[in-house]
Design an enzyme around this catalytic site. Structure first.
Site, PDB file in Angstrom:
ATOM      1  N   ARG A  79      -0.217  -6.158  -8.211  1.00  0.00           N
ATOM      2  CA  ARG A  79      -1.082  -6.518  -7.069  1.00  0.00           C
ATOM      3  C   ARG A  79      -0.848  -8.006  -6.801  1.00  0.00           C
ATOM      4  O   ARG A  79      -1.084  -8.843  -7.674  1.00  0.00           O
ATOM      5  CB  ARG A  79      -2.548  -6.250  -7.409  1.00  0.00           C
ATOM      6  CG  ARG A  79      -3.499  -6.863  -6.413  1.00  0.00           C
ATOM      7  CD  ARG A  79      -4.913  -6.360  -6.539  1.00  0.00           C
ATOM      8  NE  ARG A  79      -5.027  -4.992  -6.076  1.00  0.00           N
ATOM      9  CZ  ARG A  79      -6.172  -4.391  -5.779  1.00  0.00           C
ATOM     10  NH1 ARG A  79      -7.310  -5.045  -5.914  1.00  0.00           N
ATOM     11  NH2 ARG A  79      -6.195  -3.147  -5.350  1.00  0.00           N
ATOM     12  N   HIS A 127      -1.010  -1.071   0.978  1.00  0.00           N
ATOM     13  CA  HIS A 127      -1.760  -0.571  -0.184  1.00  0.00           C
ATOM     14  C   HIS A 127      -1.458   0.926  -0.329  1.00  0.00           C
ATOM     15  O   HIS A 127      -2.327   1.782  -0.102  1.00  0.00           O
ATOM     16  CB  HIS A 127      -3.257  -0.825   0.032  1.00  0.00           C
ATOM     17  CG  HIS A 127      -4.096  -0.710  -1.204  1.00  0.00           C
ATOM     18  ND1 HIS A 127      -3.574  -0.441  -2.452  1.00  0.00           N
ATOM     19  CD2 HIS A 127      -5.447  -0.825  -1.380  1.00  0.00           C
ATOM     20  CE1 HIS A 127      -4.560  -0.398  -3.337  1.00  0.00           C
ATOM     21  NE2 HIS A 127      -5.702  -0.620  -2.709  1.00  0.00           N
ATOM     22  N   GLN A 136      -3.678   3.452  -2.340  1.00  0.00           N
ATOM     23  CA  GLN A 136      -4.955   3.769  -1.698  1.00  0.00           C
ATOM     24  C   GLN A 136      -4.805   4.965  -0.764  1.00  0.00           C
ATOM     25  O   GLN A 136      -5.630   5.891  -0.771  1.00  0.00           O
ATOM     26  CB  GLN A 136      -5.454   2.550  -0.900  1.00  0.00           C
ATOM     27  CG  GLN A 136      -6.807   2.768  -0.252  1.00  0.00           C
ATOM     28  CD  GLN A 136      -7.908   2.923  -1.278  1.00  0.00           C
ATOM     29  OE1 GLN A 136      -8.029   2.109  -2.186  1.00  0.00           O
ATOM     30  NE2 GLN A 136      -8.704   3.974  -1.158  1.00  0.00           N
ATOM     31  N   ASP A 173     -12.624  -0.988   6.648  1.00  0.00           N
ATOM     32  CA  ASP A 173     -12.397  -1.821   5.458  1.00  0.00           C
ATOM     33  C   ASP A 173     -13.121  -3.153   5.701  1.00  0.00           C
ATOM     34  O   ASP A 173     -13.597  -3.421   6.817  1.00  0.00           O
ATOM     35  CB  ASP A 173     -10.881  -2.025   5.274  1.00  0.00           C
ATOM     36  CG  ASP A 173     -10.492  -2.671   3.948  1.00  0.00           C
ATOM     37  OD1 ASP A 173     -11.385  -2.873   3.085  1.00  0.00           O
ATOM     38  OD2 ASP A 173      -9.296  -2.982   3.772  1.00  0.00           O
ATOM     39  N   CYS A 231     -12.023   2.193   1.433  1.00  0.00           N
ATOM     40  CA  CYS A 231     -11.293   2.015   0.174  1.00  0.00           C
ATOM     41  C   CYS A 231     -12.163   1.359  -0.899  1.00  0.00           C
ATOM     42  O   CYS A 231     -11.877   1.508  -2.081  1.00  0.00           O
ATOM     43  CB  CYS A 231     -10.020   1.217   0.418  1.00  0.00           C
ATOM     44  SG  CYS A 231     -10.292  -0.461   1.010  1.00  0.00           S
ATOM     45  N   ARG A 243      -8.143   8.097  -6.753  1.00  0.00           N
ATOM     46  CA  ARG A 243      -7.131   7.101  -7.108  1.00  0.00           C
ATOM     47  C   ARG A 243      -6.542   7.458  -8.481  1.00  0.00           C
ATOM     48  O   ARG A 243      -5.345   7.352  -8.710  1.00  0.00           O
ATOM     49  CB  ARG A 243      -7.741   5.684  -7.157  1.00  0.00           C
ATOM     50  CG  ARG A 243      -8.239   5.142  -5.825  1.00  0.00           C
ATOM     51  CD  ARG A 243      -7.099   4.765  -4.897  1.00  0.00           C
ATOM     52  NE  ARG A 243      -6.172   3.819  -5.511  1.00  0.00           N
ATOM     53  CZ  ARG A 243      -6.372   2.490  -5.606  1.00  0.00           C
ATOM     54  NH1 ARG A 243      -7.446   1.939  -5.101  1.00  0.00           N
ATOM     55  NH2 ARG A 243      -5.464   1.704  -6.162  1.00  0.00           N
TER      56      ARG A 243
HETATM   57  N1  NVA Z   1      -8.033  -4.944   2.551  1.00  0.00           N
HETATM   58  C1  NVA Z   1      -8.675  -5.198   1.282  1.00  0.00           C
HETATM   59  C2  NVA Z   1      -8.547  -4.008   0.390  1.00  0.00           C
HETATM   60  C3  NVA Z   1      -9.161  -4.154  -0.964  1.00  0.00           C
HETATM   61  C4  NVA Z   1      -8.963  -2.972  -1.838  1.00  0.00           C
HETATM   62  C5  NVA Z   1      -8.066  -6.439   0.642  1.00  0.00           C
HETATM   63  O1  NVA Z   1      -6.845  -6.595   0.715  1.00  0.00           O
HETATM   64  O2  NVA Z   1      -8.805  -7.242   0.094  1.00  0.00           O
HETATM   65  N1   CP Z   2      -9.709   0.029  -3.309  1.00  0.00           N
HETATM   66  C1   CP Z   2      -9.217  -0.780  -4.260  1.00  0.00           C
HETATM   67  O1   CP Z   2      -7.996  -0.980  -4.386  1.00  0.00           O
HETATM   68  O2   CP Z   2     -10.163  -1.314  -5.078  1.00  0.00           O
HETATM   69  P1   CP Z   2      -9.979  -2.508  -6.129  1.00  0.00           P
HETATM   70  O3   CP Z   2      -9.735  -3.757  -5.341  1.00  0.00           O
HETATM   71  O4   CP Z   2     -11.281  -2.532  -6.877  1.00  0.00           O
HETATM   72  O5   CP Z   2      -8.808  -2.184  -7.019  1.00  0.00           O
END
Ligand code: NVA
Ligand code: CP
Length: 308
Positions: free
Chosen positions: A106, A133, A136, A221, A261, A289
């Protein structure tokens, strides 16, 4: 380095038959898990998880999933490793992929994970970047199919920021042949090149009510994704008309599902009435997930395992 190694850096790194295989395996793996029937094909395999951003779901689902499959997982947070002191991502890739069997990352720009993958001896999974992502959307579409059957031909409405999750929905729409309606405030729209590439699979709307009308699934989101925190106050202003509430949901089909998500901000992008209401499947979505990523780990490490 090793071009034959498969990675999952974007949703469309896999073909439609491969994604459909993952859904079949996720279903089988989930049923066994629910029966407390152990399935441990990954004994002695190790997953390294590199987190340059926060996580709850991705961390727990990958770590628990790898252990349930008989393997091990190592959590590497930027601040605890030499990455946090500026070691080049290419060098980190060369080193850790001599020690582990698979890596989940990540991070920020997609280019970072691509540079890692280019120097990796083992499969690399995108656990979220600024652009995509994919894990997801694997979980989300599996959840849709569980509740409502095939997603092909359906209409999915995205309300809010054209972010990493939205970009991945768009790739999935093209690969699995459904329609994505997107409504974003001015300045936060989907990039033109992505929109052009999607053709008829994408329809863009200025008013989120128009995007949601007749949809089979409504999803949104956070207004501010990780890495964009300095824009939070400006975004609160810019996204004020892009909140999914009961009135907006009522424009979708009566059978429409709501997904997010997570983590969610009740009262910002969605009201509590919707996310905690009868159309919401966010907890199944989060759970899935785990099951879909176990299918992904199995596929990347063992290939296409036939249904038992
Ligand atoms: N769009 C959000 C998703 C988190 C799971 C982010 O990137 O923070
Ligand atoms: N939806 C998701 O990826 O959650 P986290 O940021 O908690 O991993």
């Amino acid at each position: 380095m090793t071009s034959s190694v498969r990675h999952f850096l974007q949703f469309n790194d896999f073909s439609r038959p491969e994604i459909e295989h993952l859904f079949r395996r996720a279903s089988w793996i989930k049923q066994r898990f629910k029966r407390y029937d152990p399935y441990r094909p990954l004994s002695d395999r190790t997953l390294a998880m590199v987190f340059e951003k926060h996580s709850t779901r991705t961390r727990v689902s990958f770590e628990a999933g790898m252990m349930q499959l008989g393997g091990h997982a190592i959590n590497l947070a930027t601040r605890d490793t030499q990455l946090g002191r500026g070691e080049p991502i290419e060098d980190v890739a060369r080193v850790i992929t001599r020690m582990v069997d698979i890596v989940m990352i990540r991070t920020f720009e997609q280019a970072i994970i691509e540079r890692f993958a280019e120097n990796s001896r083992v499969p690399v999974i995108n656990g979220l970047t600024d652009e995509f992502h994919p894990c997801q959307i694997l979980g989300d579409i599996f959840t849709y199919i569980e509740h409502r059957g095939p997603i092909s031909g359906r209409t999915i409405a995205w309300v809010g920021d054209s972010n990493n999750v939205c970009n991945t929905w768009l790739q999935a729409a093209c690969l699995l042949d459904f329609k994505l309606h997107v409504a974003s405030p001015p300045g936060y729209e989907i990039e033109t090149t992505r929109a052009d590439a999607a053709g008829d699979h994408l329809a863009r709307f200025a008013d989120p009510h128009d995007a949601v009308r007749g949809a089979d699934l409504v999803t949104t989101d956070v207004w501010t994704s990780m890495g964009f925190e300095e824009e939070t106050e400006e975004r609160k202003h810019d996204f004020a008309d892009f909140r999914v509430d009961a009135e907006m949901m009522a424009l979708a089909k009566p059978t429409a599902l709501f997904m997010h998500c997570l983590p969610a901000h009740r009262g910002e992008e969605v009201t509590a009435e919707v996310i905690d209401g009868p159309n919401s499947v966010v907890w199944d979505e989060a759970e899935n997930r785990l099951h879909t990523q176990k299918a992904l780990l199995e596929f990347l490490l063992l290939g296409q395992v036939d249904p038992a």
